[in-house]
Design a protein around this motif. Structure first.
Motif, PDB file in Angstrom:
ATOM      1  N   LEU A 141    -100.205  23.008  64.142  1.00 18.92           N
ATOM      2  CA  LEU A 141     -98.874  23.614  64.268  1.00 18.92           C
ATOM      3  C   LEU A 141     -98.474  23.867  65.717  1.00 18.92           C
ATOM      4  O   LEU A 141     -97.287  23.996  66.011  1.00 18.92           O
ATOM      5  CB  LEU A 141     -98.812  24.939  63.508  1.00 18.92           C
ATOM      6  CG  LEU A 141     -98.876  24.898  61.981  1.00 18.92           C
ATOM      7  CD1 LEU A 141     -98.776  26.307  61.419  1.00 18.92           C
ATOM      8  CD2 LEU A 141     -97.766  24.023  61.415  1.00 18.92           C
ATOM      9  N   GLN A 194     -98.330  22.050  68.474  1.00 21.64           N
ATOM     10  CA  GLN A 194     -97.394  21.066  69.012  1.00 21.64           C
ATOM     11  C   GLN A 194     -96.083  21.080  68.240  1.00 21.64           C
ATOM     12  O   GLN A 194     -94.999  20.940  68.803  1.00 21.64           O
ATOM     13  CB  GLN A 194     -98.002  19.664  68.977  1.00 21.64           C
ATOM     14  CG  GLN A 194     -97.064  18.577  69.502  1.00 21.64           C
ATOM     15  CD  GLN A 194     -96.556  18.873  70.917  1.00 21.64           C
ATOM     16  OE1 GLN A 194     -97.336  19.233  71.801  1.00 21.64           O
ATOM     17  NE2 GLN A 194     -95.242  18.733  71.128  1.00 21.64           N
ATOM     18  N   LEU A 195     -96.182  21.267  66.923  1.00 21.08           N
ATOM     19  CA  LEU A 195     -94.972  21.286  66.104  1.00 21.08           C
ATOM     20  C   LEU A 195     -94.051  22.427  66.511  1.00 21.08           C
ATOM     21  O   LEU A 195     -92.825  22.280  66.517  1.00 21.08           O
ATOM     22  CB  LEU A 195     -95.341  21.418  64.622  1.00 21.08           C
ATOM     23  CG  LEU A 195     -96.126  20.258  64.006  1.00 21.08           C
ATOM     24  CD1 LEU A 195     -96.461  20.560  62.547  1.00 21.08           C
ATOM     25  CD2 LEU A 195     -95.340  18.958  64.092  1.00 21.08           C
ATOM     26  N   ASP A 235     -91.876  21.526  69.383  1.00 22.00           N
ATOM     27  CA  ASP A 235     -90.748  20.690  68.948  1.00 22.00           C
ATOM     28  C   ASP A 235     -89.681  21.525  68.250  1.00 22.00           C
ATOM     29  O   ASP A 235     -88.483  21.278  68.413  1.00 22.00           O
ATOM     30  CB  ASP A 235     -91.243  19.582  68.005  1.00 22.00           C
ATOM     31  CG  ASP A 235     -92.169  18.601  68.699  1.00 22.00           C
ATOM     32  OD1 ASP A 235     -92.142  18.541  69.938  1.00 22.00           O
ATOM     33  OD2 ASP A 235     -92.934  17.889  68.006  1.00 22.00           O
ATOM     34  N   LEU A 236     -90.113  22.524  67.466  1.00 22.67           N
ATOM     35  CA  LEU A 236     -89.153  23.417  66.808  1.00 22.67           C
ATOM     36  C   LEU A 236     -88.331  24.178  67.840  1.00 22.67           C
ATOM     37  O   LEU A 236     -87.104  24.274  67.731  1.00 22.67           O
ATOM     38  CB  LEU A 236     -89.891  24.411  65.903  1.00 22.67           C
ATOM     39  CG  LEU A 236     -90.472  23.887  64.590  1.00 22.67           C
ATOM     40  CD1 LEU A 236     -91.343  24.954  63.942  1.00 22.67           C
ATOM     41  CD2 LEU A 236     -89.374  23.471  63.629  1.00 22.67           C
ATOM     42  N   LYS A 288     -85.828  15.833  66.212  1.00 17.46           N
ATOM     43  CA  LYS A 288     -87.271  16.039  66.406  1.00 17.46           C
ATOM     44  C   LYS A 288     -87.712  17.362  65.790  1.00 17.46           C
ATOM     45  O   LYS A 288     -88.789  17.467  65.183  1.00 17.46           O
ATOM     46  CB  LYS A 288     -87.591  16.010  67.906  1.00 17.46           C
ATOM     47  CG  LYS A 288     -89.074  15.916  68.232  1.00 17.46           C
ATOM     48  CD  LYS A 288     -89.267  15.739  69.734  1.00 17.46           C
ATOM     49  CE  LYS A 288     -90.752  15.554  70.069  1.00 17.46           C
ATOM     50  NZ  LYS A 288     -90.950  15.375  71.538  1.00 17.46           N
ATOM     51  N   ALA A 289     -86.869  18.392  65.934  1.00 15.79           N
ATOM     52  CA  ALA A 289     -87.186  19.708  65.369  1.00 15.79           C
ATOM     53  C   ALA A 289     -87.211  19.667  63.843  1.00 15.79           C
ATOM     54  O   ALA A 289     -88.066  20.297  63.210  1.00 15.79           O
ATOM     55  CB  ALA A 289     -86.175  20.745  65.857  1.00 15.79           C
ATOM     56  N   LYS A 327     -87.961  17.085  61.961  1.00 15.28           N
ATOM     57  CA  LYS A 327     -89.207  16.403  61.584  1.00 15.28           C
ATOM     58  C   LYS A 327     -90.389  17.363  61.693  1.00 15.28           C
ATOM     59  O   LYS A 327     -91.281  17.380  60.833  1.00 15.28           O
ATOM     60  CB  LYS A 327     -89.435  15.185  62.473  1.00 15.28           C
ATOM     61  CG  LYS A 327     -88.466  14.040  62.215  1.00 15.28           C
ATOM     62  CD  LYS A 327     -88.762  12.871  63.156  1.00 15.28           C
ATOM     63  CE  LYS A 327     -87.795  11.717  62.895  1.00 15.28           C
ATOM     64  NZ  LYS A 327     -88.036  10.595  63.841  1.00 15.28           N
ATOM     65  N   ALA A 328     -90.406  18.167  62.763  1.00 17.64           N
ATOM     66  CA  ALA A 328     -91.477  19.154  62.938  1.00 17.64           C
ATOM     67  C   ALA A 328     -91.446  20.186  61.819  1.00 17.64           C
ATOM     68  O   ALA A 328     -92.493  20.614  61.322  1.00 17.64           O
ATOM     69  CB  ALA A 328     -91.338  19.835  64.300  1.00 17.64           C
ATOM     70  N   ARG A 329     -90.247  20.582  61.424  1.00 21.05           N
ATOM     71  CA  ARG A 329     -90.095  21.540  60.322  1.00 21.05           C
ATOM     72  C   ARG A 329     -90.707  20.985  59.029  1.00 21.05           C
ATOM     73  O   ARG A 329     -91.446  21.681  58.324  1.00 21.05           O
ATOM     74  CB  ARG A 329     -88.602  21.849  60.136  1.00 21.05           C
ATOM     75  CG  ARG A 329     -88.191  22.391  58.773  1.00 21.05           C
ATOM     76  CD  ARG A 329     -88.540  23.832  58.579  1.00 21.05           C
ATOM     77  NE  ARG A 329     -88.215  24.270  57.227  1.00 21.05           N
ATOM     78  CZ  ARG A 329     -88.539  25.441  56.726  1.00 21.05           C
ATOM     79  NH1 ARG A 329     -89.204  26.307  57.467  1.00 21.05           N
ATOM     80  NH2 ARG A 329     -88.210  25.770  55.508  1.00 21.05           N
ATOM     81  N   ARG A 351     -93.022  18.719  58.672  1.00 26.11           N
ATOM     82  CA  ARG A 351     -94.485  18.641  58.800  1.00 26.11           C
ATOM     83  C   ARG A 351     -95.109  20.033  58.721  1.00 26.11           C
ATOM     84  O   ARG A 351     -96.163  20.228  58.107  1.00 26.11           O
ATOM     85  CB  ARG A 351     -94.849  17.967  60.127  1.00 26.11           C
ATOM     86  CG  ARG A 351     -96.338  17.823  60.375  1.00 26.11           C
ATOM     87  CD  ARG A 351     -96.991  16.963  59.330  1.00 26.11           C
ATOM     88  NE  ARG A 351     -98.437  16.883  59.546  1.00 26.11           N
ATOM     89  CZ  ARG A 351     -99.342  16.925  58.590  1.00 26.11           C
ATOM     90  NH1 ARG A 351     -98.961  17.046  57.311  1.00 26.11           N
ATOM     91  NH2 ARG A 351    -100.618  16.845  58.867  1.00 26.11           N
ATOM     92  N   MET A 352     -94.440  21.038  59.324  1.00 25.91           N
ATOM     93  CA  MET A 352     -94.941  22.409  59.250  1.00 25.91           C
ATOM     94  C   MET A 352     -95.001  22.891  57.806  1.00 25.91           C
ATOM     95  O   MET A 352     -95.971  23.529  57.388  1.00 25.91           O
ATOM     96  CB  MET A 352     -94.034  23.335  60.067  1.00 25.91           C
ATOM     97  CG  MET A 352     -94.523  24.776  60.115  1.00 25.91           C
ATOM     98  SD  MET A 352     -93.224  25.984  60.456  1.00 25.91           S
ATOM     99  CE  MET A 352     -92.462  26.132  58.844  1.00 25.91           C
TER     100      MET A 352
END
Length: 491
Positions: free
Chosen positions: A209, A211-212, A215-216, A234-235, A237-239, A241-242
């Protein structure tokens, strides 16, 4: 005669062209003013900027410069010290607030102002503490802040935090090479919050998390353009994955609880507490609510704490006399400790009166974040002006914290200014104010005390780039992430 007529025609053409260009310029320059402000009475003074972009470019330039406060200072110089100005940022008409009494009035008025950050619900979730409102916000806030705030709760975390901090400092010193200390601080604060929120196994499960979350953070203060290459995309996508990662941790914990595995020796994490909660109808909390609640707390709880701690160390590094005074306070506390005591206690932290002022001053100077955003839910009269319904409000904490009429010599790091307890309400709001005050503010300050205690007694640092340029948006950071050489000086 023909020559005269030709010259006259040319003159008329030039005059008309200049007039038309002037008219077009005036219409473009005042388009936002006409569109948003026409028919509205008692609006604050200000400049609505150009169509679509408003004043976003000048705002961005200011925060990319060495003096971000120039944006606000320009409004003050043009329109006077009214403390309230109209402008247009990030595609929206917006009111800027920059006086303590107005800051307090808006932050404590939940009836007329709702929390509103650009792009926030899509990035941190619709059930996070940052995006829910009313009685549900109060209920969930009670559930999530009780285990992390208050003297009894915090006392239980002192040993854990000290262990993580000492192990981290030992590791960084043993590298025997320059390190980006901000990056390492983020890892350490992430370990602390994941332990508190997810239990002893939390960090190993949730390490991806880190790195994610970067990005968030990059997507919160940007235009919501959901196309490849943009920070918002990008945010998102990070959301996604989180959500996958945290949902996996929740399901794993549910399986463990059903299997009867005995984790009784572990203190219950916030995840365990939330899995036990039932509403008035006896319904358990669903996974997405837990994800939004814990995800946003971990996100805010480690990033901002790491950045604040970094600036605290920078200010002390640049002010050796103050550093020495804080160190002497820490040594005094150790000298009065019983020989049988192994680590810090909450009682000792409460004795750190000068250290507390240093932390307070660091938070004032650093200004982690631009300020706070609100949406006006109705037309609101404030200080003789009207904030129109539907407009956004930016409470410019930085402008207040660095206002020389409130804090003399505001860019001088001076903990002694906090000897004066009579600071006007609304003048100091690093964690916000009112019902939306940062839910982990006491935990964040506790971590700062412990980081300082461990560092000053056992380590020293050498800054590699002491004149490194600072980027101020969305949060103030040195471009080298505080590159330092850390050395252990005592056992």
């Amino acid at each position: 005669m023909e020559l005269f007529n030709n010259k006259l025609d040319l003159f008329v053409t030039v005059v008309v062209s200049v007039y038309v260009c002037g008219l077009l310029y005036w219409l473009m320059k005042n388009a936002n003013e006409l569109y948003y402000c026409l028919g509205k009475k008692n609006l604050p003074p200000g400049d609505m900027g150009w169509p679509l972009i408003g004043n976003t470019l000048s705002f961005s330039r200011a925060f990319k410069s060495a003096n971000p406060e120039t944006f606000l200072n320009n409004l003050v110089s043009r329109y006077g010290r009214t403390g309230i100005y109209k402008t247009h940022l990030l595609g929206k008409p917006l009111i800027i607030i920059s006086l303590p009494e107005l800051n307090k009035a808006v932050l404590t008025d939940d009836k007329n102002f709702a929390l509103a950050y650009p792009s926030l619900p899509a990035i941190v979730g619709k059930r996070s503490l940052a995006t829910i409102h009313g009685t549900e916000h109060k209920r969930l806030r009670r559930l999530t802040t009780a285990p992390i705030n208050g003297n009894e709760a915090l006392s239980m975390y002192v040993e854990l935090i000290e262990d993580v901090v000492m192990a981290s400092f030992d590791e960084w010193a043993s590298m025997n090479k320059p390190i980006e200390l901000l990056v390492e601080l983020k890892r350490a604060t992430f370990k602390i919050v994941t332990y508190i929120f997810f239990g002893g196994r939390g960090y190993s499960n949730l390490a991806p998390l880190t790195q994610l979350f970067s990005d968030l953070a990059g997507g919160i203060f940007t235009r919501p353009i959901n196309l490849p290459g943009f920070a918002y995309n990008k945010a998102l996508k990070a959301r996604r994955r989180m959500v996958e990662i945290v949902n996996g941790a929740i399901e794993e914990r549910k399986i463990e609880n059903k299997s009867g595995v005995d984790f009784s020796k572990e203190k219950k994490s916030m995840l365990d507490l939330l899995l036990e909660v039932e509403d008035e109808d006896g319904e358990k909390m669903d996974n997405i609510t837990i994800i939004d609640l814990l995800g946003s707390l971990v996100f805010g709880g480690h990033e901002s704490t790491a950045v604040s701690t970094m600036w605290l160390l920078i200010y002390l590094h640049d002010n050796p006399q103050i550093l020495q005074k804080v160190k002497e306070e820490q040594e005094h506390i150790i000298s009065n400790r019983p020989s049988t005591q192994k680590g810090l206690t909450m009682a000792e932290i409460k004795q750190m009166s000068y250290t507390a002022k240093v932390i307070q001053e660091a938070l004032r100077m650093a200004n982690i974040g631009v300020g706070a955003f609100r949406d006006a839910k109705a037309d609101v009269e404030i200080n003789g002006y009207t904030i129109p319904k539907g407009w956004k409000v930016l409470l410019m904490f930085r402008g207040i914290h660095l206002d020389p009429e409130i804090f003399p010599n505001p860019k001088t790091f001076d903990p002694s200014r906090w000897d004066n307890k009579n600071i006007k309400a609304g003048a100091y709001t690093p964690f916000g104010l009112g019902s939306r005050i940062c839910p982990g503010n006491e935990l964040a300050k506790l971590e700062a005390f412990i980081f300082l205690h461990c560092f000053l007694l056992h380590y020293k640092l050498e800054r590699i780039n002491p004149k490194c340029e600072v980027v101020s948006f969305p949060i103030p950071l040195p471009k080298d992430n505080f590159l330092v050489k850390l050395t252990k000086v005592s056992s």
